[in-house]
Design an enzyme around this catalytic site. Structure first.
Site, PDB file in Angstrom:
ATOM      1  N   ASN A  46       8.865  81.689  38.600  1.00 25.91           N
ATOM      2  CA  ASN A  46       8.866  83.094  38.167  1.00 25.91           C
ATOM      3  C   ASN A  46       9.154  83.258  36.676  1.00 25.91           C
ATOM      4  OD1 ASN A  46      11.459  82.288  38.801  1.00 25.91           O
ATOM      5  ND2 ASN A  46      12.115  84.293  39.481  1.00 25.91           N
TER       6      ASN A  46
ATOM      7  N   GLU B  54      21.444  78.232  41.038  1.00 31.01           N
ATOM      8  CA  GLU B  54      21.141  79.652  40.773  1.00 31.01           C
ATOM      9  C   GLU B  54      20.127  80.057  41.826  1.00 31.01           C
ATOM     10  OE1 GLU B  54      22.649  81.474  38.704  1.00 31.01           O
ATOM     11  OE2 GLU B  54      23.574  80.103  37.285  1.00 31.01           O
TER      12      GLU B  54
ATOM     13  N   CYS C 225      14.952  86.815  40.291  1.00 28.02           N
ATOM     14  CA  CYS C 225      16.147  86.660  41.137  1.00 28.02           C
ATOM     15  C   CYS C 225      17.039  87.863  40.904  1.00 28.02           C
ATOM     16  CB  CYS C 225      16.885  85.395  40.760  1.00 28.02           C
ATOM     17  SG  CYS C 225      17.321  85.342  39.035  1.00 28.02           S
TER      18      CYS C 225
ATOM     19  N   GLU D 168      25.465  79.677  34.399  1.00 26.43           N
ATOM     20  CA  GLU D 168      24.608  79.422  33.244  1.00 26.43           C
ATOM     21  C   GLU D 168      24.942  80.496  32.213  1.00 26.43           C
ATOM     22  OE1 GLU D 168      20.531  79.122  34.715  1.00 26.43           O
ATOM     23  OE2 GLU D 168      20.878  76.991  35.062  1.00 26.43           O
TER      24      GLU D 168
HETATM   25  P1  NAD Z   1      11.940  77.306  45.680  1.00 24.05           P
HETATM   26  O1  NAD Z   1      13.343  77.061  46.074  1.00 24.05           O
HETATM   27  O2  NAD Z   1      10.893  77.205  46.721  1.00 24.05           O
HETATM   28  O3  NAD Z   1      11.497  76.303  44.511  1.00 24.05           O
HETATM   29  C1  NAD Z   1      12.228  76.161  43.314  1.00 24.05           C
HETATM   30  C2  NAD Z   1      11.992  74.781  42.751  1.00 24.05           C
HETATM   31  O4  NAD Z   1      12.542  73.813  43.656  1.00 24.05           O
HETATM   32  C3  NAD Z   1      10.516  74.405  42.580  1.00 24.05           C
HETATM   33  O5  NAD Z   1      10.388  73.603  41.415  1.00 24.05           O
HETATM   34  C4  NAD Z   1      10.250  73.576  43.820  1.00 24.05           C
HETATM   35  O6  NAD Z   1       9.168  72.676  43.668  1.00 24.05           O
HETATM   36  C5  NAD Z   1      11.569  72.836  43.978  1.00 24.05           C
HETATM   37  N1  NAD Z   1      11.862  72.370  45.337  1.00 24.05           N
HETATM   38  C6  NAD Z   1      11.438  72.908  46.515  1.00 24.05           C
HETATM   39  N2  NAD Z   1      11.892  72.154  47.550  1.00 24.05           N
HETATM   40  C7  NAD Z   1      12.633  71.133  47.023  1.00 24.05           C
HETATM   41  C8  NAD Z   1      13.372  70.045  47.581  1.00 24.05           C
HETATM   42  N3  NAD Z   1      13.451  69.864  48.882  1.00 24.05           N
HETATM   43  N4  NAD Z   1      14.006  69.220  46.727  1.00 24.05           N
HETATM   44  C9  NAD Z   1      13.953  69.417  45.400  1.00 24.05           C
HETATM   45  N5  NAD Z   1      13.261  70.403  44.814  1.00 24.05           N
HETATM   46  C10 NAD Z   1      12.612  71.273  45.609  1.00 24.05           C
HETATM   47  O7  NAD Z   1      11.968  78.724  44.985  1.00 24.05           O
HETATM   48  P2  NAD Z   1      10.749  79.599  44.517  1.00 24.05           P
HETATM   49  O8  NAD Z   1      10.200  80.301  45.692  1.00 24.05           O
HETATM   50  O9  NAD Z   1       9.849  78.768  43.668  1.00 24.05           O
HETATM   51  O10 NAD Z   1      11.508  80.636  43.545  1.00 24.05           O
HETATM   52  C11 NAD Z   1      11.937  81.868  43.960  1.00 24.05           C
HETATM   53  C12 NAD Z   1      13.403  81.827  44.342  1.00 24.05           C
HETATM   54  O11 NAD Z   1      14.187  81.457  43.213  1.00 24.05           O
HETATM   55  C13 NAD Z   1      13.932  83.178  44.757  1.00 24.05           C
HETATM   56  O12 NAD Z   1      14.778  83.031  45.868  1.00 24.05           O
HETATM   57  C14 NAD Z   1      14.724  83.633  43.545  1.00 24.05           C
HETATM   58  O13 NAD Z   1      15.713  84.596  43.811  1.00 24.05           O
HETATM   59  C15 NAD Z   1      15.279  82.354  43.056  1.00 24.05           C
HETATM   60  N6  NAD Z   1      15.653  82.480  41.644  1.00 24.05           N
HETATM   61  C16 NAD Z   1      16.994  82.476  41.317  1.00 24.05           C
HETATM   62  C17 NAD Z   1      17.382  82.643  39.993  1.00 24.05           C
HETATM   63  C18 NAD Z   1      18.844  82.662  39.599  1.00 24.05           C
HETATM   64  O14 NAD Z   1      19.127  82.493  38.426  1.00 24.05           O
HETATM   65  N7  NAD Z   1      19.767  82.863  40.523  1.00 24.05           N
HETATM   66  C19 NAD Z   1      16.413  82.807  39.008  1.00 24.05           C
HETATM   67  C20 NAD Z   1      15.067  82.815  39.373  1.00 24.05           C
HETATM   68  C21 NAD Z   1      14.703  82.629  40.705  1.00 24.05           C
END
Ligand code: NAD
Length: 484
Positions: A155, A253, A287, A465
């Site tokens: 995102n 995060e 997020c 962070e």
């Molecule tokens: P996701 O958890 O599916 O993926 C995030 C990252 O993790 C990607 O690079 C993905 O390839 C990797 N990943 C997935 N499975 C993994 C595993 N088993 N081991 C290691 N890496 C793995 O998240 P998304 O759908 O891409 O992103 C959206 C989510 O992120 C939402 O829930 C959003 O709220 C959250 N988010 C949080 C913040 C914050 O600062 N708190 C900021 C932005 C997004």
């Protein structure tokens, strides 16, 4: 689907050079038209191993530099990237979907974060405690951890990367990053530019690929001392469990469902603008975004009317089209999930006052667009209340008073951001003290500042962070006692 203009990309940047990953190619799709325009070889465990080895080799030299010098190198490299903004902005829009304006905001913010920590390099200090006993002094040293794995979602591919990269590098660590499989291109080019701008080979490496293969290989690699992860709560929990092996440090995060409380004495125009911006920015895929609005009964009609009119007026279009205010969602699957959440919610109750599906414009038919959506008073246990809604759909509830609003705000598993709008100082203080979240904005839009620590409570994560506090998560401390 035409494939004649598909660019093939090696998929990794390791030790200051492009590296050809050994895995199967992953397609990169333009969310505005559904066309695959690049194929990027995915990283295998061997590719991750090569990146971690490069980061380990670079660690001794990088961590031995004066902290100030690391800051200066990071700043120079960031300036070099800045000179290529006009190349990076359309690339980010093409792979992510966001408008060109939002890509500029994101990339500028990412560079700002690098500069912020470059500046803080001169403030990284330990502690001296004199006379613990007569003639005995204590000091607290700080040391970098070693190789940090940074796992980033799609995102905000560059800001979420720099939130990790900047404090990690300045504190003396080296980094291997894994961007989301669907947004690898800007990150790869960013790494190349930082290196061209003077960041030594191996200090920052990138391996693209899937979470299940490339991400898991990074999390479980014995040479990685810490995982800095941004993503969804379920994946964060898996990573926390995997990181237990080897007692790795983690910062998580994770997801959020930020409440916004609008009291009857608030500046309603400003609150409605902040809600619209906070929900529909980045097509609702943030997020930290206003995902639940609780408005006092007596002013609810006015706020709802304003929000509905703002939602209907937002110009939805391709990210690269002139005048677009909201681009497409990032993936077809994300749009389906959002549509299902809205439908499951409306099946339980609530009134749909704007949006509720894709646009009618046939020119947008192949992209992953979804109209800005407003739903009023759905049940408090419906999906839009209890799940994270990761797209442009906003539920609004009428509430009696501040106590009810805070109780509803806290009824979520998440605790990332929150905001309150009131002119009454006592109400503002109460909300700030009682809402369970890492951030509360009072009469302010939900902007994140590098100066302040940011991180979730409850299922929204662990660790901070931003702020000087970020350094605590990229260093170990050691207490040393000096006798006579
Ligand atoms: P996701 O958890 O599916 O993926 C995030 C990252 O993790 C990607 O690079 C993905 O390839 C990797 N990943 C997935 N499975 C993994 C595993 N088993 N081991 C290691 N890496 C793995 O998240 P998304 O759908 O891409 O992103 C959206 C989510 O992120 C939402 O829930 C959003 O709220 C959250 N988010 C949080 C913040 C914050 O600062 N708190 C900021 C932005 C997004």
């Amino acid at each position: 689907m035409s494939t004649d203009t598909v660019t093939e990309v090696a998929g990794a940047f390791i030790a200051g050079a492009e590296h050809a990953n050994r895995g199967e190619p992953l397609g990169v799709t333009n969310p505005a038209d559904g066309q695959v325009f690049a194929e990027v070889a995915a990283g295998t465990a061997e590719d991750v191993d090569a990146a971690v080895a490069a980061a380990r080799d670079a660690f001794a030299g990088w961590s031995a530099l004066a902290v100030r010098e690391r800051g200066e190198i990071v700043a120079r490299a960031a300036h070099h990237v800045e000179r290529h903004l006009d190349e990076l902005i359309p690339l980010l829009t093409r792979e992510q979907g966001k408008t060109l304006r939002d890509s500029r905001i994101e990339l500028t913010k990412a560079l700002d974060t690098l500069m912020h920590y470059a500046g803080l390099s001169k403030a990284l200090r330990g502690v001296h405690t004199p006379n613990l006993d007569p003639g005995i002094d204590g000091i607290v040293l700080r040391r970098p951890l070693g190789v940090v794995g940074a796992i980033v979602p799609w995102n905000f591919p560059t800001t979420l990367l720099c939130n990790k990269l900047a404090p990690a590098l300045v504190a003396g660590n080296t980094v291997v990053a894994k961007p989301a499989g669907t947004t690898p291109l800007t990150t790869l080019r960013f790494a190349e530019l930082l290196h061209e701008g003077g960041l030594p080979a191996g200090a920052f490496n990138v391996v693209t690929g899937s979470g299940s293969v490339t991400g898991t290989a990074l999390v479980t690699h014995p040479g990685v001392r810490k995982i800095a992860f941004t993503g969804s709560t379920p994946v964060g929990e898996q990573i926390m469990a995997l990181a237990a092996n080897g007692t790795k440090r983690v910062t998580l995060e994770l997801g959020g469902s930020d409440p916004m409380i609008i009291c009857d004495d608030a500046d309603l125009d400003a609150a409605a603008s902040a809600a619209s911006m906070g929900r529909f920015y980045n097509c609702g895929q943030a997020c930290l975004a206003i995902k639940r609005v609780y408005v006092f009964d007596t002013v609810a009609d006015q706020v709802i009317e304003q929000l509905v009119s703002k939602a209907r007026r937002l110009k939805v279009g391709r990210g690269d089209a002139e005048g677009s205010q909201m681009g497409p969602m990032h993936t077809a699957a994300g749009r389906e999930e959002l549509a299902a959440q809205v439908e499951r919610t409306l099946a339980r109750g609530g009134e749909l006052l704007a949006g509720g599906g894709p646009p009618e414009d046939p020119a947008l038919g192949d992209g992953f667009f979804y109209m800005p959506t407003v739903v009023v008073d759905p049940p408090h246990d419906s999906p839009m209340a209890t799940e994270e809604v990761f797209g442009p759909a906003l539920p609004i509830w009428r509430v009696r008073d501040l106590d009810e609003a805070i109780e509803r705000a806290n009824s979520s598993q998440f605790g990332l951001g929150s905001s309150v709008w009131t002119r009454d100082l006592r109400r503002a203080r109460q909300a700030a003290e009682r809402i369970e979240a890492g951030y509360t904005w009072v009469n302010s839009r939900t902007k994140v500042y590098d100066e302040l620590p940011f991180g979730g409570w409850k299922s929204s994560g662990y660790g901070k962070e931003h702020g000087e506090e970020a350094f605590d998560f990229y260093t170990e401390t050691k207490s040393v006692v000096f006798g006579g």
